[in-house]
Structures are given as structure tokens and as C-alpha cells.
Write a protein that holds these residues in place. Sequence first.
Motif, short mmCIF file in Angstrom:
data_model
loop_
_atom_site.label_atom_id
_atom_site.label_comp_id
_atom_site.label_asym_id
_atom_site.label_seq_id
_atom_site.Cartn_x
_atom_site.Cartn_y
_atom_site.Cartn_z
N ASP A 114 0.84 -1.21 0.00
CA ASP A 114 0.00 0.00 0.00
C ASP A 114 0.87 1.26 0.00
OD1 ASP A 114 -2.11 1.77 0.24
OD2 ASP A 114 -2.53 1.28 2.33
N MET A 115 1.23 1.84 -1.19
CA MET A 115 1.10 1.21 -2.48
C MET A 115 2.31 1.51 -3.35
SD MET A 115 -1.66 3.66 -4.54
CE MET A 115 -1.43 2.80 -6.07
N GLU A 176 -5.31 2.04 -6.91
CA GLU A 176 -5.48 0.97 -5.93
C GLU A 176 -6.97 0.79 -5.66
OE1 GLU A 176 -3.86 2.03 -2.08
OE2 GLU A 176 -4.75 4.00 -2.17
N VAL A 177 -7.47 -0.13 -4.90
CA VAL A 177 -6.95 -1.34 -4.34
C VAL A 177 -7.66 -2.48 -5.08
CG1 VAL A 177 -6.83 -2.73 -2.22
CG2 VAL A 177 -6.85 -0.20 -2.05
N THR A 376 -10.00 5.65 -1.46
CA THR A 376 -8.76 5.94 -2.18
C THR A 376 -8.87 7.34 -2.80
OG1 THR A 376 -9.40 5.19 -4.40
CG2 THR A 376 -8.70 3.49 -2.83
N PHE A 406 -2.56 -4.92 4.37
CA PHE A 406 -2.83 -3.50 4.25
C PHE A 406 -2.83 -2.87 5.64
CE2 PHE A 406 -4.28 -4.90 0.14
CZ PHE A 406 -4.05 -3.82 -0.70
#
Length: 432
Positions: A114-115, A176-177, A376, A406
Motif C-alpha cells: 500500500d502502495m 489501488e486497491v 482511495t 494493508f
Amino acid sequence: MTPINGEEEVVELCRDLIRIDTTNAGDNAGPGEREAAEYVAAKLSEVGLEPVILESDTRRASVIARIEGTDPDRDALLLHGHLDVVPFDAADWRYHPLSGEIAEGCVWGRGAVDMKDMDAMILAVVRQRLSEGRRPPRDVVLAFTADEEAGGRYGAQWLVDKHPELFEGCTEAIGEVGGFSVTIDGRERLYLIEAAEKGIAWMRLSATGRAGHGSMLNDENAVTEIAEAVARLGRYEWPVRLTPTVRAFFAEVFGREVTAEEAESLVASLGPLARMVGATLRNTVNPTMLQAGYKANVIPQTATAHVDGRFLPGHEEEFFATVDELLGPNVTREFVYHDIAVESPFEGPLVQAISDALRAEDPTARAVPYTLSGGTDLKAFSRLGIRGFGFTPLRLPPELDFAGMFHGVDERVPVDSLRFGVRVLDRFLDYS
């Protein structure tokens, strides 16, 4: 220019980024992202780009660059990744979280998942393509942002507010994710693509009562009021609400429509994945902080609490109506942080490009949409009308509890997964 091999370079890029301390505790007092931003900008400059470093505050830096595509009439694509990471206690780790150690086939360190893994993959792919003279079909905007781990006030939100022109023409994005594989029943490999995010409501609750001596009767006790309100919130069983993305996830995984009544039992059968998916079946509120008083025999006039609320796309109004009912008339709330929920239909050419790029490197791959219980930078970019997905492609060993890393200890990413991601992203840019 000498051609660059992205698969060979990505591991060292990831290690270099991990070794740069960008911890962000949310108080704007950490090391910031400036050193990492300068590193990224230098790597992009080496292959002919003209990156811009923008500081929203002292050392709070983001990097933006644009690659011109071969078709100027097409809309642009945004690739975004954040440079900051959450704090850590090094004593809890097997390898120091700023070491970038390679052990057991993985790169270890804070940000490996992350990340900074995705940051490294984007850099590796871009450097390889430009060193070989390969431009993407359409313009690609690269954004390496500050402050995502604290909501993006000094990063994506600031960029969207102050420099929206840098994202001109962008209609789609990946970040992400998502894009990582999960293995179901030891055989089927699914790649979860984030197509939705829950909204965020971090709230400060306050109760005011009558101060007095701790030995006397007091039916206006602020501590009692706040404790009862927090207990009602924390113990409330929110109803299951199946959003379009959650329904699509169930349909892909189980091959049929799923009802709200059976959703939880089906989630329980997903093993480690149950933690990620389970939180997306309903709104949630978790009490996280309590504060009141200054002496054991003094009843304080005020008491406060903090709660972390998350609401599903399309269910914000229901969420706050329920919260207010549970709080009751004597407890007030105010936002510490509030942001929207987002959701994109899992369809169209960009989704097809994601699926095709994965299958080209893993013929058994199935791209499956899911909802992220967190948030995000996509929330900020969506304010510019950008539709996005979480797509950080990684083929993972079945036994690796990737989701559990995470913000966890012993964060690590397999070396082979990084190289796989470079190959997939390279194909994705061609297909998109």
C-alpha cells in the motif's frame, strides 16, 4: 536511449521507494513526500518526460506528468498512486519496514502493498515503453500523490481543487486497491477489481451535562449520555444492502443471483476474503475513541467520542438518518472527515482491457468487481468526472494473506508478482 527492462527494474524501484520514509500519521508533522517525489520525477525525466512537482505544504509533494498518445482525438487515461504510507512500529516486524529487504521471495517494507508496489510498476512500465519509443494509444496522465493515507487534503483533493487543468481530457483512471488474485477452493484464481468504494464519515460526538461532585446524584451526566450513545451505535446491526457491485461480485463468484438473506453465509465460505467482502454488505459504524473528565470524583460537564462510519453507495441518506436516531436528542455530531461513496458499472472498453491484459498473462484469470470498504484518491478524481477502478495487477500465491497486510505488520509483495504486474500493465496500456 538504451532500452530498459521493466521486469528487471521494478524490484529495485520498489525497494528504493520503500527506503524513503514517507510515513503519514495525519498530523502534517511527518517527513512528507518531497524526497520520494524528487526520486519519481528524476526517473521520469530520464526517459524524456517533463514531470511537475507540486507542494501543497512544506514537503507535502505530488508529481504529475503527461505522456502524449498516438491518437490525439481520444480521451486521456489517468494512472494514479500515492507516495505516503501509514506509520509503523519497527519492533513488530521481522525485517525493518524501511529496509526494502528481499527475503523469502518477497520485497518487505511499509508500502510494499500500500502502495509503493504500484508506484514502482507504473514507473517501470513507463520507463520501458518510452526507452523503446512506444507511446500509448491515448494520452496518459501519471499522478503520484501525497497524503492519501490521511484523506488526500494535501494530495489528490488539493490537486483537483488547485490544478484541475493537469487532468484535462481524463475520463478514466486506474489505481489501488484491486487487481490482485485470490484463489477460491484451492483452484480458481479470481482477480478482484475495485469498482466501488464506501463513503467515509469520521465523526466527533459530544454530550453536555451538569458538572458536579462524584458522590452526589446526577441525572444529567455527560459521560453516561456519551457512553450509551456509543454503545447503541457500536451494537447496532445494520441491515444487509446489496449494491450493484456487490450483486455483480456474487453473481461472478457463485454463478447466480444472491439474496440479502443468504449473503452473509456465502461470504463466510470465502475464507480470508470474507473480511474484505463482509464489510461491503452493509453500512458500518465503529467507535474508536472516548474522552471525558479530569478527576475521579468530578462529574465533567462534557464528554466526547469518535466513531468511524462507512456508508454504501446510494445509502448515505439512510446511514445518517439511522445514526441520528441512535444518538438520541442529547448527543450531537460533527465531521472530522467526510467523503463520498463512488461506484462505476463493471462494463465497457476499459473493463475489457483489464480483463484481456490479465488473461494474456494468466489464461485462467477472471476479473471480478468488488466494493472497497475503505477509500482511495479516486474519490477526489471522481469530482472531475473521472470514472475509475482499482487495478494493481498482482498474481499471488494462494497461501498469502494479502488483504491482511494493508496497514499490517510484515507487509511484503512477491518479486514474481511485481514482474507479473509490469507485464500486465504494459499490455493494458496497449489495449486501453
